[in-house]
Scaffold this motif. Structure first.
Motif, short mmCIF file in Angstrom:
data_model
loop_
_atom_site.label_atom_id
_atom_site.label_comp_id
_atom_site.label_asym_id
_atom_site.label_seq_id
_atom_site.Cartn_x
_atom_site.Cartn_y
_atom_site.Cartn_z
N THR A 176 33.66 -42.48 30.80
CA THR A 176 33.50 -42.89 29.41
C THR A 176 33.38 -41.65 28.53
N ALA A 177 34.01 -41.69 27.37
CA ALA A 177 33.96 -40.54 26.46
C ALA A 177 32.52 -40.16 26.17
N GLY A 178 32.25 -38.87 26.27
CA GLY A 178 30.92 -38.36 25.99
C GLY A 178 30.00 -38.26 27.19
N LEU A 179 30.42 -38.83 28.32
CA LEU A 179 29.62 -38.78 29.54
C LEU A 179 30.31 -37.84 30.52
N GLY A 180 29.68 -36.73 30.82
CA GLY A 180 30.31 -35.62 31.50
C GLY A 180 30.83 -35.95 32.88
N THR A 181 31.87 -35.19 33.27
CA THR A 181 32.44 -35.30 34.61
C THR A 181 31.74 -34.28 35.49
N ASP A 182 30.70 -34.71 36.16
CA ASP A 182 29.96 -33.83 37.07
C ASP A 182 29.37 -34.68 38.17
N TYR A 183 28.78 -34.02 39.17
CA TYR A 183 28.29 -34.75 40.33
C TYR A 183 27.19 -35.74 39.96
N ALA A 184 26.32 -35.37 39.04
CA ALA A 184 25.21 -36.26 38.68
C ALA A 184 25.69 -37.57 38.08
N ASN A 185 26.87 -37.55 37.45
CA ASN A 185 27.39 -38.74 36.79
C ASN A 185 28.41 -39.50 37.64
N THR A 186 28.63 -39.06 38.86
CA THR A 186 29.64 -39.66 39.72
C THR A 186 29.00 -40.72 40.63
N GLN A 187 29.63 -41.85 40.71
CA GLN A 187 29.15 -42.96 41.52
C GLN A 187 29.79 -42.93 42.91
N PRO A 188 29.21 -43.75 43.85
CA PRO A 188 28.07 -44.66 43.74
C PRO A 188 26.75 -43.91 43.64
N PHE A 189 25.69 -44.68 43.31
CA PHE A 189 24.33 -44.15 43.30
C PHE A 189 23.54 -44.84 44.41
N VAL A 190 22.56 -44.12 44.96
CA VAL A 190 21.65 -44.71 45.95
C VAL A 190 20.23 -44.37 45.56
N GLY A 191 19.29 -45.27 45.91
CA GLY A 191 17.88 -45.03 45.62
C GLY A 191 17.06 -46.23 46.03
N ASP A 192 15.86 -45.98 46.56
CA ASP A 192 14.96 -47.04 46.99
C ASP A 192 15.62 -48.00 47.97
N GLY A 193 16.49 -47.46 48.82
CA GLY A 193 17.17 -48.28 49.81
C GLY A 193 18.33 -49.09 49.30
N LEU A 194 18.70 -48.92 48.03
CA LEU A 194 19.81 -49.67 47.42
C LEU A 194 21.02 -48.77 47.25
N LEU A 195 22.20 -49.39 47.33
CA LEU A 195 23.48 -48.73 47.06
C LEU A 195 24.09 -49.47 45.87
N PHE A 196 24.72 -48.74 44.94
CA PHE A 196 25.09 -49.34 43.65
C PHE A 196 26.34 -48.70 43.09
N THR A 197 27.21 -49.54 42.52
CA THR A 197 28.33 -49.03 41.74
C THR A 197 28.61 -49.97 40.57
N HIS A 198 29.14 -49.42 39.48
CA HIS A 198 29.31 -50.14 38.22
C HIS A 198 30.69 -49.84 37.66
N ASN A 199 31.34 -50.86 37.15
CA ASN A 199 32.60 -50.71 36.43
C ASN A 199 32.39 -51.27 35.03
N GLY A 200 32.45 -50.40 34.04
CA GLY A 200 32.27 -50.83 32.67
C GLY A 200 31.62 -49.74 31.84
N PHE A 201 31.02 -50.12 30.73
CA PHE A 201 30.34 -49.17 29.85
C PHE A 201 29.47 -49.93 28.87
N ILE A 202 28.57 -49.19 28.25
CA ILE A 202 27.78 -49.71 27.12
C ILE A 202 28.15 -48.86 25.91
N ASP A 203 28.64 -49.50 24.87
CA ASP A 203 29.07 -48.77 23.69
C ASP A 203 27.97 -47.85 23.16
N ARG A 204 28.35 -46.60 22.88
CA ARG A 204 27.47 -45.62 22.24
C ARG A 204 26.09 -45.63 22.91
N PHE A 205 26.10 -45.56 24.22
CA PHE A 205 24.89 -45.76 25.02
C PHE A 205 23.72 -44.89 24.57
#
Length: 254
Positions: A91-120
């Motif tokens: 999404t425009a304005g959200l950097g291309t780096d490792y921290a912003n790259t999916q999937p995410f894991v935490g607290d035993g959960l695995l997660f991925t998202h397709n979409g965006f929130i306008d002007r987050f």
């Protein structure tokens, strides 16, 4: 926007899941058929799975999947009965780096998202941060709406499906009086024992999502069918899929 996919079934290699299929994520990265806000997914890719001890593992890369020299070795050597994967169109304005790259894991959960929130950064980020406890908020490493959405779900209590419902309900309530702010919220999340997937949006059209109940013996959920095999079904907008090993997936309205 991105393309996402999840697999739950007999152990298979990463390659059998995302490379071998005619329209797997590696193909969707440059030849997606149903994307509406981008043409390629060239801003990185990643996969999450369980190791032999049932612990979440993750691989993320900021290069396009077709340019990752590690893919061939990973594709033939990594094997799991659970996979989540993502090819990213940032999404425009959200950097291309490792921290912003999916999937995410935490607290035993695995997660991925397709979409965006306008002007987050100026619409929902502050509200989400206020809702998220310090213990979870301090684990957020990037600045994407996706990672904050994952943190919001982690903050909730109950079954995995209930946690997802509660997180999405909060977002819907916050956006109820702001029709100019779109939130496209297709997600897949796993606790290592099952999958919950949602196709939904606020003030916009939800991205495409499909399910196959018996893809070579597995349950597969993906932004687009991975091949021309029979069995691919549309997940309708406003619908939640709850998949448990050994049982038929359940469809529920949000």
């Amino acid at each position: 926007m991105c393309r996402i996919a999840a697999y739950m079934g007999p152990p298979c290699t990463l390659g059998d899941f995302i490379v071998r299929p005619d329209h797997g994520l590696s193909h969707q990265s440059w030849a997606a058929r149903e994307m509406v806000s981008a043409t390629v997914n060239a801003d990185g890719w990643g996969a999450a799975w369980l190791d032999d001890a049932g612990r979440p593992c993750i691989y993320r890369q900021v290069l396009p999947i077709w340019a990752d020299v590690n893919l061939e070795s990973l594709a033939r050597s990594l094997r799991s009965n659970l996979w989540l994967a993502n090819v990213r169109s940032a999404t425009a304005g959200l950097g291309t780096d490792y921290a912003n790259t999916q999937p995410f894991v935490g607290d035993g959960l695995l997660f991925t998202h397709n979409g965006f929130i306008d002007r987050f950064a100026t619409t929902l980020r502050a509200r989400m941060r206020a809702e998220i406890g310090t213990e979870i908020e301090t684990t957020i490493n990037g600045n994407t709406d996706s990672e904050y959405l994952f943190a919001l779900i982690r903050q909730q209590t109950g079954t995995l499906a209930e946690r997802v419902r509660r997180g999405l309900s909060l977002i819907g309530g916050w956006l109820a009086d702001t029709p100019d702010v779109r939130a496209l919220l297709n997600i897949i999340v796993s606790d290592g024992h099952g999958l919950v997937a949602v196709r939904t949006a606020c003030h916009g059209d939800a991205p495409s999502l499909y399910i196959n109940h018996d893809w070579f013996g597995a349950i597969v959920i993906a932004s687009e069918p991975l091949d021309n095999q029979s069995g691919w079904e549309v997940v309708h907008s406003g619908e939640m899929i709850i998949a448990t090993p050994g049982e038929s997936p359940v469809r529920e309205r949000l």
